[in-house]
Motif scaffolding. Sequence first.
Motif, mmCIF file in Angstrom:
data_model
loop_
_atom_site.group_PDB
_atom_site.id
_atom_site.type_symbol
_atom_site.label_atom_id
_atom_site.label_comp_id
_atom_site.label_asym_id
_atom_site.label_seq_id
_atom_site.Cartn_x
_atom_site.Cartn_y
_atom_site.Cartn_z
ATOM 1 N N MET A 92 0.836 -1.207 0.000
ATOM 2 C CA MET A 92 0.000 0.000 0.000
ATOM 3 C C MET A 92 0.865 1.249 0.000
ATOM 4 O O MET A 92 1.696 1.449 0.886
ATOM 5 N N PHE A 93 0.642 2.105 -1.017
ATOM 6 C CA PHE A 93 1.367 3.372 -1.105
ATOM 7 C C PHE A 93 0.903 4.348 -0.028
ATOM 8 O O PHE A 93 -0.280 4.401 0.308
ATOM 9 N N VAL A 94 1.838 5.124 0.462
ATOM 10 C CA VAL A 94 1.516 6.240 1.355
ATOM 11 C C VAL A 94 1.093 7.408 0.466
ATOM 12 O O VAL A 94 1.899 7.953 -0.282
ATOM 13 N N THR A 95 -0.187 7.777 0.502
ATOM 14 C CA THR A 95 -0.686 8.888 -0.314
ATOM 15 C C THR A 95 -1.337 9.937 0.581
ATOM 16 O O THR A 95 -1.786 9.623 1.687
ATOM 17 N N PHE A 104 0.778 6.280 8.718
ATOM 18 C CA PHE A 104 1.726 5.355 8.113
ATOM 19 C C PHE A 104 3.078 5.416 8.802
ATOM 20 O O PHE A 104 3.484 6.461 9.318
ATOM 21 N N SER A 105 3.778 4.297 8.722
ATOM 22 C CA SER A 105 5.160 4.242 9.192
ATOM 23 C C SER A 105 6.054 4.972 8.204
ATOM 24 O O SER A 105 5.604 5.463 7.167
ATOM 25 N N GLY A 141 -9.118 0.330 -5.760
ATOM 26 C CA GLY A 141 -8.587 0.767 -4.475
ATOM 27 C C GLY A 141 -7.144 1.216 -4.500
ATOM 28 O O GLY A 141 -6.635 1.691 -3.491
ATOM 29 N N THR A 142 -6.464 1.076 -5.658
ATOM 30 C CA THR A 142 -5.056 1.463 -5.736
ATOM 31 C C THR A 142 -4.905 2.905 -6.204
ATOM 32 O O THR A 142 -5.815 3.492 -6.778
ATOM 33 N N ALA A 143 -3.711 3.464 -5.964
ATOM 34 C CA ALA A 143 -3.418 4.816 -6.440
ATOM 35 C C ALA A 143 -3.405 4.858 -7.966
ATOM 36 O O ALA A 143 -3.696 5.890 -8.571
ATOM 37 N N PHE A 144 -3.086 3.722 -8.589
ATOM 38 C CA PHE A 144 -2.988 3.675 -10.051
ATOM 39 C C PHE A 144 -4.350 3.887 -10.718
ATOM 40 O O PHE A 144 -4.468 4.635 -11.680
ATOM 41 N N VAL A 145 -5.368 3.208 -10.225
ATOM 42 C CA VAL A 145 -6.678 3.289 -10.878
ATOM 43 C C VAL A 145 -7.237 4.705 -10.803
ATOM 44 O O VAL A 145 -7.824 5.209 -11.764
ATOM 45 N N ASP A 146 -7.041 5.372 -9.677
ATOM 46 C CA ASP A 146 -7.524 6.751 -9.537
ATOM 47 C C ASP A 146 -6.799 7.694 -10.498
ATOM 48 O O ASP A 146 -7.413 8.549 -11.137
ATOM 49 N N ALA A 147 -5.478 7.537 -10.595
ATOM 50 C CA ALA A 147 -4.685 8.399 -11.475
ATOM 51 C C ALA A 147 -5.052 8.194 -12.938
ATOM 52 O O ALA A 147 -5.121 9.157 -13.712
ATOM 53 N N LEU A 148 -5.302 6.959 -13.320
ATOM 54 C CA LEU A 148 -5.677 6.659 -14.708
ATOM 55 C C LEU A 148 -7.015 7.296 -15.061
ATOM 56 O O LEU A 148 -7.183 7.863 -16.150
ATOM 57 N N LYS A 149 -7.972 7.211 -14.148
ATOM 58 C CA LYS A 149 -9.291 7.798 -14.400
ATOM 59 C C LYS A 149 -9.208 9.320 -14.483
ATOM 60 O O LYS A 149 -9.844 9.948 -15.339
ATOM 61 N N SER A 210 5.696 5.179 -2.237
ATOM 62 C CA SER A 210 6.432 4.407 -1.234
ATOM 63 C C SER A 210 5.468 3.595 -0.392
ATOM 64 O O SER A 210 4.405 4.089 0.004
ATOM 65 N N VAL A 211 5.836 2.363 -0.127
ATOM 66 C CA VAL A 211 5.024 1.471 0.704
ATOM 67 C C VAL A 211 5.315 1.735 2.171
ATOM 68 O O VAL A 211 6.475 1.854 2.576
ATOM 69 N N GLY A 212 4.258 1.837 2.959
ATOM 70 C CA GLY A 212 4.401 1.998 4.400
ATOM 71 C C GLY A 212 3.454 1.065 5.132
ATOM 72 O O GLY A 212 2.545 0.485 4.528
ATOM 73 N N ILE A 213 3.653 0.904 6.419
ATOM 74 C CA ILE A 213 2.774 0.086 7.266
ATOM 75 C C ILE A 213 1.734 1.011 7.887
ATOM 76 O O ILE A 213 2.077 2.062 8.432
ATOM 77 N N GLY A 214 0.470 0.638 7.788
ATOM 78 C CA GLY A 214 -0.609 1.493 8.256
ATOM 79 C C GLY A 214 -1.112 1.151 9.644
ATOM 80 O O GLY A 214 -1.196 -0.029 10.005
ATOM 81 N N VAL A 215 -1.432 2.197 10.415
ATOM 82 C CA VAL A 215 -2.058 2.025 11.730
ATOM 83 C C VAL A 215 -3.213 3.020 11.841
ATOM 84 O O VAL A 215 -3.329 3.943 11.043
#
Length: 253
Positions: A92-95, A104-105, A141-149, A210-215
């Motif tokens: 999961m990208f930190v956005t 995010f971590s 649910g990804t950052a990619f699909v939103d950016a493409l749309k 960048s991938v981060g760990i979510g809390v």
Amino acid sequence: MKRLVQAAMVALVLTAAMPVAAQQVLKVGSTPTGVPFTFLDTKTNSIQGIMVDLITEIGKDAGFKVQIEPMQFSTLIASLTSNKIDIISAAMFVTPARKEVIDFSEPFYSYGEGLLVPKSDSKVYTTQEDLKGEVVGAQVGTAFVDALKKSGLFSEVKAYDTIPDILRDVNAGRLKAGFADYPILAYNLKQGGFPEARIVESYKPTTIGSVGIGVRKGDTELLAKINASLAKLKANGTVAKILDKWGLKAQGA
């Protein structure tokens, strides 16, 4: 004196009989379809991969156990905010949008989207403009699909539940092109299950994250523990070993 000795002995017996405090178990949301970051190992019927190894090592260092909870990528944040899980450990990208909802971590790994097309399509694609007007796909649910749309370039952006679904449609020639996490696409193709699809190596990604760990938002104590352990594991080479195990190279080393 005798009474004092007896009292001391009773106290020792009671102390020894007291149960040791159980180690905290935290529920970790992860996905079954993001190999090598996360995937369902059918032999053990458990979620495995980079992010599972990472959060397990972080837990060992920080003093908590992890219980991996498999779920679709698109449900991870909702599961965290509704207290069904305590941590997200997936690709999961930190956005900015996600940071408004969860914390995010520090970043763990960075990459962009990869472009997947049928092997029969030998065109050299370098940008999304090269696919203007086409039907393309990305994971919901990804950052990619939103950016493409939002780009407005495509006649349709199909949203798929999983990356293997995208791979199958491109492999079968049912989809002109698919966009997904580059390391995940590359790993899947190396396994040989989609021989009629190829990654376009000339393509330059536009959504790099960048991938981060979510809390959960405001869980500062847990976040501090995770960040401290992550920094230690980066410094002592554990993170590099985990990446190497799954075919990726450590970044910034």
